[in-house]
Design a protein around this motif. Structure first.
Motif, PDB file in Angstrom:
ATOM      1  N   MET A 194     102.726 126.739  61.023  1.00 56.04           N
ATOM      2  CA  MET A 194     101.426 127.389  60.893  1.00 56.04           C
ATOM      3  C   MET A 194     100.281 126.388  61.032  1.00 56.04           C
ATOM      4  O   MET A 194      99.244 126.700  61.629  1.00 56.04           O
ATOM      5  N   ILE A 195     100.464 125.188  60.510  1.00 60.98           N
ATOM      6  CA  ILE A 195      99.440 124.152  60.679  1.00 60.98           C
ATOM      7  C   ILE A 195      99.313 123.788  62.156  1.00 60.98           C
ATOM      8  O   ILE A 195      98.201 123.647  62.685  1.00 60.98           O
ATOM      9  N   ALA A 196     100.443 123.657  62.839  1.00 61.81           N
ATOM     10  CA  ALA A 196     100.421 123.303  64.263  1.00 61.81           C
ATOM     11  C   ALA A 196      99.756 124.385  65.106  1.00 61.81           C
ATOM     12  O   ALA A 196      98.940 124.101  65.991  1.00 61.81           O
ATOM     13  N   VAL A 197     100.097 125.646  64.832  1.00 66.74           N
ATOM     14  CA  VAL A 197      99.598 126.753  65.661  1.00 66.74           C
ATOM     15  C   VAL A 197      98.158 127.122  65.301  1.00 66.74           C
ATOM     16  O   VAL A 197      97.302 127.264  66.187  1.00 66.74           O
ATOM     17  N   ASN A 198      97.875 127.295  64.019  1.00 75.15           N
ATOM     18  CA  ASN A 198      96.576 127.827  63.597  1.00 75.15           C
ATOM     19  C   ASN A 198      95.486 126.765  63.498  1.00 75.15           C
ATOM     20  O   ASN A 198      94.301 127.113  63.563  1.00 75.15           O
ATOM     21  N   MET A 199      95.870 125.500  63.334  1.00 75.48           N
ATOM     22  CA  MET A 199      94.869 124.454  63.115  1.00 75.48           C
ATOM     23  C   MET A 199      94.860 123.407  64.232  1.00 75.48           C
ATOM     24  O   MET A 199      93.838 123.197  64.887  1.00 75.48           O
ATOM     25  N   VAL A 200      96.004 122.765  64.455  1.00 73.93           N
ATOM     26  CA  VAL A 200      96.054 121.686  65.446  1.00 73.93           C
ATOM     27  C   VAL A 200      95.659 122.189  66.828  1.00 73.93           C
ATOM     28  O   VAL A 200      94.915 121.520  67.565  1.00 73.93           O
ATOM     29  N   SER A 201      96.125 123.383  67.191  1.00 72.44           N
ATOM     30  CA  SER A 201      95.834 123.910  68.531  1.00 72.44           C
ATOM     31  C   SER A 201      94.339 124.044  68.780  1.00 72.44           C
ATOM     32  O   SER A 201      93.860 123.789  69.885  1.00 72.44           O
ATOM     33  N   ALA A 213      91.783 122.308  67.437  1.00 74.63           N
ATOM     34  CA  ALA A 213      91.164 121.006  67.644  1.00 74.63           C
ATOM     35  C   ALA A 213      91.587 120.388  68.976  1.00 74.63           C
ATOM     36  O   ALA A 213      90.753 119.832  69.720  1.00 74.63           O
ATOM     37  N   LYS A 214      92.869 120.474  69.306  1.00 73.51           N
ATOM     38  CA  LYS A 214      93.379 119.854  70.535  1.00 73.51           C
ATOM     39  C   LYS A 214      92.830 120.535  71.787  1.00 73.51           C
ATOM     40  O   LYS A 214      92.429 119.872  72.753  1.00 73.51           O
ATOM     41  N   MET A 215      92.823 121.870  71.795  1.00 72.93           N
ATOM     42  CA  MET A 215      92.320 122.590  72.966  1.00 72.93           C
ATOM     43  C   MET A 215      90.818 122.383  73.129  1.00 72.93           C
ATOM     44  O   MET A 215      90.317 122.283  74.248  1.00 72.93           O
ATOM     45  N   THR A 216      90.107 122.313  72.025  1.00 75.91           N
ATOM     46  CA  THR A 216      88.670 122.034  72.094  1.00 75.91           C
ATOM     47  C   THR A 216      88.440 120.649  72.669  1.00 75.91           C
ATOM     48  O   THR A 216      87.536 120.432  73.483  1.00 75.91           O
ATOM     49  N   ARG A 217      89.257 119.697  72.274  1.00 77.13           N
ATOM     50  CA  ARG A 217      89.148 118.327  72.801  1.00 77.13           C
ATOM     51  C   ARG A 217      89.360 118.300  74.307  1.00 77.13           C
ATOM     52  O   ARG A 217      88.716 117.534  75.036  1.00 77.13           O
ATOM     53  N   LEU A 218      90.223 119.185  74.829  1.00 79.54           N
ATOM     54  CA  LEU A 218      90.474 119.222  76.268  1.00 79.54           C
ATOM     55  C   LEU A 218      89.322 119.863  77.050  1.00 79.54           C
ATOM     56  O   LEU A 218      88.995 119.420  78.149  1.00 79.54           O
ATOM     57  N   ALA A 219      88.715 120.908  76.501  1.00 77.12           N
ATOM     58  CA  ALA A 219      87.708 121.669  77.244  1.00 77.12           C
ATOM     59  C   ALA A 219      86.281 121.160  77.060  1.00 77.12           C
ATOM     60  O   ALA A 219      85.449 121.281  77.961  1.00 77.12           O
ATOM     61  N   LEU A 220      85.998 120.616  75.897  1.00 82.78           N
ATOM     62  CA  LEU A 220      84.615 120.306  75.531  1.00 82.78           C
ATOM     63  C   LEU A 220      83.948 119.208  76.374  1.00 82.78           C
ATOM     64  O   LEU A 220      82.756 119.333  76.697  1.00 82.78           O
ATOM     65  N   PRO A 221      84.644 118.116  76.747  1.00 83.45           N
ATOM     66  CA  PRO A 221      83.951 117.049  77.488  1.00 83.45           C
ATOM     67  C   PRO A 221      83.261 117.515  78.766  1.00 83.45           C
ATOM     68  O   PRO A 221      82.105 117.161  79.019  1.00 83.45           O
ATOM     69  N   LYS A 222      83.964 118.322  79.585  1.00 81.91           N
ATOM     70  CA  LYS A 222      83.354 118.795  80.836  1.00 81.91           C
ATOM     71  C   LYS A 222      82.235 119.794  80.554  1.00 81.91           C
ATOM     72  O   LYS A 222      81.243 119.856  81.299  1.00 81.91           O
ATOM     73  N   MET A 223      82.381 120.608  79.497  1.00 82.65           N
ATOM     74  CA  MET A 223      81.295 121.510  79.106  1.00 82.65           C
ATOM     75  C   MET A 223      80.054 120.713  78.721  1.00 82.65           C
ATOM     76  O   MET A 223      78.926 121.056  79.101  1.00 82.65           O
ATOM     77  N   LYS A 224      80.265 119.660  77.966  1.00 76.14           N
ATOM     78  CA  LYS A 224      79.154 118.802  77.554  1.00 76.14           C
ATOM     79  C   LYS A 224      78.487 118.165  78.774  1.00 76.14           C
ATOM     80  O   LYS A 224      77.255 118.090  78.860  1.00 76.14           O
ATOM     81  N   GLN A 225      79.296 117.745  79.719  1.00 73.81           N
ATOM     82  CA  GLN A 225      78.778 117.111  80.935  1.00 73.81           C
ATOM     83  C   GLN A 225      77.933 118.087  81.750  1.00 73.81           C
ATOM     84  O   GLN A 225      76.875 117.719  82.279  1.00 73.81           O
ATOM     85  N   ARG A 226      78.385 119.362  81.821  1.00 75.41           N
ATOM     86  CA  ARG A 226      77.653 120.371  82.594  1.00 75.41           C
ATOM     87  C   ARG A 226      76.569 121.067  81.778  1.00 75.41           C
ATOM     88  O   ARG A 226      75.799 121.856  82.296  1.00 75.41           O
ATOM     89  N   ARG A 227      76.561 120.786  80.462  1.00 72.50           N
ATOM     90  CA  ARG A 227      75.596 121.377  79.525  1.00 72.50           C
ATOM     91  C   ARG A 227      75.665 122.907  79.521  1.00 72.50           C
ATOM     92  O   ARG A 227      74.653 123.600  79.452  1.00 72.50           O
ATOM     93  N   LYS A 228      76.883 123.421  79.554  1.00 75.09           N
ATOM     94  CA  LYS A 228      77.102 124.868  79.446  1.00 75.09           C
ATOM     95  C   LYS A 228      78.561 125.122  79.101  1.00 75.09           C
ATOM     96  O   LYS A 228      79.450 124.350  79.483  1.00 75.09           O
ATOM     97  N   GLY A 229      78.801 126.210  78.377  1.00 73.78           N
ATOM     98  CA  GLY A 229      80.168 126.559  78.018  1.00 73.78           C
ATOM     99  C   GLY A 229      80.192 127.439  76.782  1.00 73.78           C
ATOM    100  O   GLY A 229      79.239 127.477  75.995  1.00 73.78           O
TER     101      GLY A 229
END
Length: 313
Positions: free
Chosen positions: A156-163, A165-181
């Motif tokens: 439950m920690i892996a699915v409900n919590m770790v996922s 944070a990890k998925m946000t870490r993957l998507a957020l950098p390019k969103m920040k670069q494009r200033r939209k998301g």
């Protein structure tokens, strides 16, 4: 003394009236920003080409995948069951004509994110929906009565919590670069207060709420919306519920929640659930935390599910 009491009652009346009008204003704000004005289609069209949804082969996740495809996004489905991924991908492609990419991943594992990142390379991700989640078995139950307690805690920690944070870490950098998301993190209404019989699940969903609101404070000024959604009853295989006055179908809930993406960093996703949350906050904990109430609640859930299982489909 009488003057002091009179003043106290006056102040209490003013305070109560103020709270009442504040709640009315919140409801009006909800209606203004959703039902009456809503979010312009140009908002979603401007975010990017792809929407990534985890836990996307059933329930809310599948509904988000279909809805974003209808709104012009190509879709990345991420889930653990290959057959379901292929089936849902074909359904979306045939229904909407959008491109669909299926990524098989079991979120109870910690070594999957390099594989996911590789599959997301080169995609302009405008939307991420962190939806994947798990409940304990049996559901509901007391903490020590969960099936395979130690494994359930880890999973439950892996699915409900770790996922999240990890998925946000993957998507957020390019969103920040494009200033939209847009990042939608699916928490739960049970995270609004201590919830016996779901204590591990509700605690994991509190993480989602705090993480989302903290990230929104950090990155909102960069043109990114990170919103935590806290639904109550949603008809799905995970919940075992049927649609009703409070329980929404996944499709209805998703459409309503997307009308509310400008409501702020936390939202219950539909007016029914906003009202339910307000009512539940007014019930004293000593009532709903009492053993007698909890036992009756478990009996009610078991009886309801028994009737549903016996009902012909």
């Amino acid at each position: 003394m009488e003057i002091l009491l009179e003043d106290a009652f006056v102040l209490f009346g003013i305070f109560t009236t103020f709270i009442f009008f504040l709640k009315v204003a919140q409801c009006l704000r909800y209606l203004v920003l959703t039902k009456w004005f809503g979010v312009p289609s140009s908002f979603f069209n401007s975010l990017g080409e792809w929407a990534v949804i985890t836990g996307s082969t059933d329930g809310i996740g599948k509904a988000y995948a279909f809805e974003f495809a209808k709104r012009g996004f190509n879709i990345v489905l991420i889930s653990r069951t290959k057959d379901k991924l292929i089936k849902v991908a074909d359904e979306i492609e045939h229904a909407t004509g959008r491109k669909v990419k299926a990524v098989q991943a079991n979120f109870t594992k910690r070594d999957i994110y390099e594989h996911i990142e590789e599959n997301l390379k080169g995609l302009e991700i405008g939307v991420l929906v962190n939806n994947v989640g798990m409940l304990q078995i049996p559901n509901p139950c007391r903490f020590l009565e969960m099936t395979d307690v130690d494994k359930t805690i880890d999973d439950m920690i892996a699915v409900n919590m770790v996922s999240v944070a990890k998925m946000t870490r993957l998507a957020l950098p390019k969103m920040k670069q494009r200033r939209k998301g847009l990042i939608l993190n699916i928490s739960s209404g049970v995270a609004s207060s201590p919830t016996p019989l779901y204590c591990l699940y509700s605690s994991s969903k509190i993480f989602v709420e705090r993480f989302s609101r903290g990230c929104q404070a950090e990155y909102g000024s960069k043109g990114i919306i990170i919103q935590c959604l806290m639904p109550y009853g949603i008809a799905s295989k995970l919940s075992g519920l049927e649609p009703g006055v409070v329980t929404r179908s996944a499709e209805d809930y998703v459409r309503s929640s997307l009308d509310g993406v400008l409501l702020g960093d936390r939202c219950h996703g539909c007016l029914n659930h906003e009202i339910l949350a307000f009512i539940l906050r007014k019930i004293p904990h000593w009532i709903i935390h009492a053993d007698k109430f909890l036992n009756k609640f478990m009996d009610h859930v078991m009886n309801t599910r028994g009737r549903q299982n016996n009902h012909p489909h």
